[in-house]
Write a protein that holds these residues in place. Structure first.
Motif, PDB file in Angstrom:
ATOM      1  N   ALA A  30       0.921  -1.193  -0.026  1.00  0.00           N
ATOM      2  CA  ALA A  30       0.246  -0.081  -0.059  1.00  0.00           C
ATOM      3  C   ALA A  30       1.056   1.276  -0.036  1.00  0.00           C
ATOM      4  N   SER A  31       2.087   1.181  -0.409  1.00  0.00           N
ATOM      5  CA  SER A  31       2.993   2.151  -0.392  1.00  0.00           C
ATOM      6  C   SER A  31       2.393   3.454  -1.240  1.00  0.00           C
ATOM      7  N   SER A  32       1.852   3.275  -2.403  1.00  0.00           N
ATOM      8  CA  SER A  32       1.373   4.503  -3.007  1.00  0.00           C
ATOM      9  C   SER A  32       0.153   5.085  -2.619  1.00  0.00           C
ATOM     10  N   ARG A  33      -0.759   4.491  -1.852  1.00  0.00           N
ATOM     11  CA  ARG A  33      -1.884   4.845  -1.499  1.00  0.00           C
ATOM     12  C   ARG A  33      -2.077   5.931  -0.796  1.00  0.00           C
ATOM     13  N   PRO A  34      -1.126   6.657   0.120  1.00  0.00           N
ATOM     14  CA  PRO A  34      -1.244   8.023   0.609  1.00  0.00           C
ATOM     15  C   PRO A  34      -0.807   8.904  -0.480  1.00  0.00           C
ATOM     16  N   PHE A  35      -0.537   8.818  -1.514  1.00  0.00           N
ATOM     17  CA  PHE A  35      -0.263   9.642  -2.562  1.00  0.00           C
ATOM     18  C   PHE A  35      -1.101   9.855  -3.543  1.00  0.00           C
ATOM     19  N   GLU A  36      -2.090   9.019  -3.647  1.00  0.00           N
ATOM     20  CA  GLU A  36      -2.999   9.013  -4.805  1.00  0.00           C
ATOM     21  C   GLU A  36      -4.258   9.977  -4.420  1.00  0.00           C
ATOM     22  N   THR A  37      -4.450  10.168  -3.508  1.00  0.00           N
ATOM     23  CA  THR A  37      -5.710  11.274  -3.334  1.00  0.00           C
ATOM     24  C   THR A  37      -5.180  12.655  -3.558  1.00  0.00           C
ATOM     25  N   PRO A  38      -3.997  13.017  -2.919  1.00  0.00           N
ATOM     26  CA  PRO A  38      -3.413  14.575  -3.057  1.00  0.00           C
ATOM     27  C   PRO A  38      -2.990  14.552  -4.708  1.00  0.00           C
ATOM     28  N   LEU A  39      -2.711  13.689  -5.220  1.00  0.00           N
ATOM     29  CA  LEU A  39      -2.181  13.952  -6.694  1.00  0.00           C
ATOM     30  C   LEU A  39      -3.689  14.085  -7.660  1.00  0.00           C
ATOM     31  N   LEU A  40      -4.668  13.169  -7.349  1.00  0.00           N
ATOM     32  CA  LEU A  40      -5.768  13.251  -7.944  1.00  0.00           C
ATOM     33  C   LEU A  40      -6.555  14.869  -7.703  1.00  0.00           C
ATOM     34  N   VAL A  41      -6.513  15.251  -6.582  1.00  0.00           N
ATOM     35  CA  VAL A  41      -6.861  16.707  -6.040  1.00  0.00           C
ATOM     36  C   VAL A  41      -5.988  17.635  -6.998  1.00  0.00           C
ATOM     37  N   SER A  42      -4.619  17.441  -7.082  1.00  0.00           N
ATOM     38  CA  SER A  42      -3.765  18.287  -7.640  1.00  0.00           C
ATOM     39  C   SER A  42      -4.169  18.254  -9.077  1.00  0.00           C
ATOM     40  N   ALA A  43      -4.456  17.292  -9.868  1.00  0.00           N
ATOM     41  CA  ALA A  43      -4.590  17.264 -11.143  1.00  0.00           C
ATOM     42  C   ALA A  43      -5.870  17.740 -11.682  1.00  0.00           C
ATOM     43  N   VAL A  44      -6.711  17.700 -10.808  1.00  0.00           N
ATOM     44  CA  VAL A  44      -8.180  18.422 -10.940  1.00  0.00           C
ATOM     45  C   VAL A  44      -8.096  19.659 -10.964  1.00  0.00           C
ATOM     46  N   ARG A  45      -7.238  20.299  -9.913  1.00  0.00           N
ATOM     47  CA  ARG A  45      -7.139  21.624  -9.422  1.00  0.00           C
ATOM     48  C   ARG A  45      -6.368  22.247 -10.717  1.00  0.00           C
ATOM     49  N   CYS A  46      -5.382  21.678 -11.142  1.00  0.00           N
ATOM     50  CA  CYS A  46      -4.415  22.339 -12.099  1.00  0.00           C
ATOM     51  C   CYS A  46      -5.214  22.248 -13.491  1.00  0.00           C
ATOM     52  N   THR A  47      -5.884  21.471 -14.016  1.00  0.00           N
ATOM     53  CA  THR A  47      -6.782  21.378 -15.095  1.00  0.00           C
ATOM     54  C   THR A  47      -7.700  22.357 -15.177  1.00  0.00           C
ATOM     55  N   LEU A  48      -8.517  22.584 -13.972  1.00  0.00           N
ATOM     56  CA  LEU A  48      -9.697  23.698 -13.749  1.00  0.00           C
ATOM     57  C   LEU A  48      -8.799  24.997 -13.750  1.00  0.00           C
ATOM     58  N   ARG A  49      -7.633  25.197 -13.117  1.00  0.00           N
ATOM     59  CA  ARG A  49      -7.108  26.674 -12.993  1.00  0.00           C
ATOM     60  C   ARG A  49      -6.517  26.857 -14.266  1.00  0.00           C
ATOM     61  N   TYR A  50      -5.698  26.172 -15.051  1.00  0.00           N
ATOM     62  CA  TYR A  50      -4.975  26.377 -16.208  1.00  0.00           C
ATOM     63  C   TYR A  50      -5.598  26.149 -17.649  1.00  0.00           C
ATOM     64  N   ILE A  51      -6.603  25.232 -17.559  1.00  0.00           N
ATOM     65  CA  ILE A  51      -7.163  25.272 -18.865  1.00  0.00           C
ATOM     66  C   ILE A  51      -8.623  25.558 -18.832  1.00  0.00           C
ATOM     67  N   VAL A  52      -9.527  24.771 -17.867  1.00  0.00           N
ATOM     68  CA  VAL A  52     -10.918  25.015 -18.035  1.00  0.00           C
ATOM     69  C   VAL A  52     -11.303  26.599 -17.684  1.00  0.00           C
ATOM     70  N   LEU A  53     -10.803  27.198 -16.751  1.00  0.00           N
ATOM     71  CA  LEU A  53     -11.285  28.440 -16.289  1.00  0.00           C
ATOM     72  C   LEU A  53     -10.766  29.551 -16.935  1.00  0.00           C
ATOM     73  N   PRO A  54      -9.520  29.567 -17.430  1.00  0.00           N
ATOM     74  CA  PRO A  54      -9.029  30.603 -18.329  1.00  0.00           C
ATOM     75  C   PRO A  54      -9.167  30.612 -19.856  1.00  0.00           C
ATOM     76  N   PHE A  55      -9.471  29.196 -20.615  1.00  0.00           N
ATOM     77  CA  PHE A  55      -9.798  29.193 -21.860  1.00  0.00           C
ATOM     78  C   PHE A  55     -11.289  28.847 -22.086  1.00  0.00           C
ATOM     79  N   VAL A  56     -11.969  27.908 -21.327  1.00  0.00           N
ATOM     80  CA  VAL A  56     -13.285  27.385 -21.573  1.00  0.00           C
ATOM     81  C   VAL A  56     -14.338  28.382 -21.368  1.00  0.00           C
ATOM     82  N   LEU A  57     -14.108  29.100 -20.076  1.00  0.00           N
ATOM     83  CA  LEU A  57     -15.104  29.837 -19.463  1.00  0.00           C
ATOM     84  C   LEU A  57     -15.262  31.214 -20.705  1.00  0.00           C
ATOM     85  N   PRO A  58     -14.182  31.753 -20.925  1.00  0.00           N
ATOM     86  CA  PRO A  58     -14.021  32.822 -21.677  1.00  0.00           C
ATOM     87  C   PRO A  58     -14.870  32.710 -22.993  1.00  0.00           C
TER      88      PRO A  58
END
Length: 130
Positions: A28-56
């Motif tokens: 289970a060594s990678s388990r503690p890292f999965e959730t923060p990486l998923l949160v980071s991926a969603v956050r970065c996708t929204l921050r740098y792709i969806v919000l600045p480009f799609v919403l405009p």
């Protein structure tokens, strides 16, 4: 190192559990890292792709002159920043509680990410008061 481990555990307000067999940790060594990486991926996708480009493109949520995301998008960004900070702290707490073998390697990265998330939170929150 033992003293520093206890100091970090005290700061994180966790009680380390007894060490478990290395084989059990390895499965289970990678388990503690999965959730923060998923949160980071969603956050970065929204921050740098969806919000600045799609919403405009939809005609909502951004100031064209400054490139600053505003309105509902700003609320989403602030929420994502808070979730990211909580995920970082929760992961550190989990790693120290389990005495994970990679906790000291994760700590510097987590601190850098926490500072960056804090910077983004402050810069996003400033838009509210300008």
């Amino acid at each position: 190192m033992e003293m520093m481990d206890r100091a970090i555990a005290w700061v994180l307000r966790v009680q380390p559990q007894p060490l478990v067999r290395q084989e059990a940790v390895a499965t289970a060594s990678s388990r503690p890292f999965e959730t923060p990486l998923l949160v980071s991926a969603v956050r970065c996708t929204l921050r740098y792709i969806v919000l600045p480009f799609v919403l405009p493109l939809l005609g909502i949520g951004t100031s064209a002159t400054l490139g600053i995301v505003t309105g509902a998008a700003l609320g989403i960004l602030l929420t994502l920043d808070m979730i990211a900070a909580i995920a970082i702290v929760a992961t550190l707490r989990r790693l120290w509680r389990l005495q994970h073998q990679r906790r000291w390697q994760y700590l510097p990265g987590a601190l850098v990410l926490a500072v960056l998330v804090g910077f983004f939170f402050v810069s996003d929150a400033r838009v509210l008061f300008v």
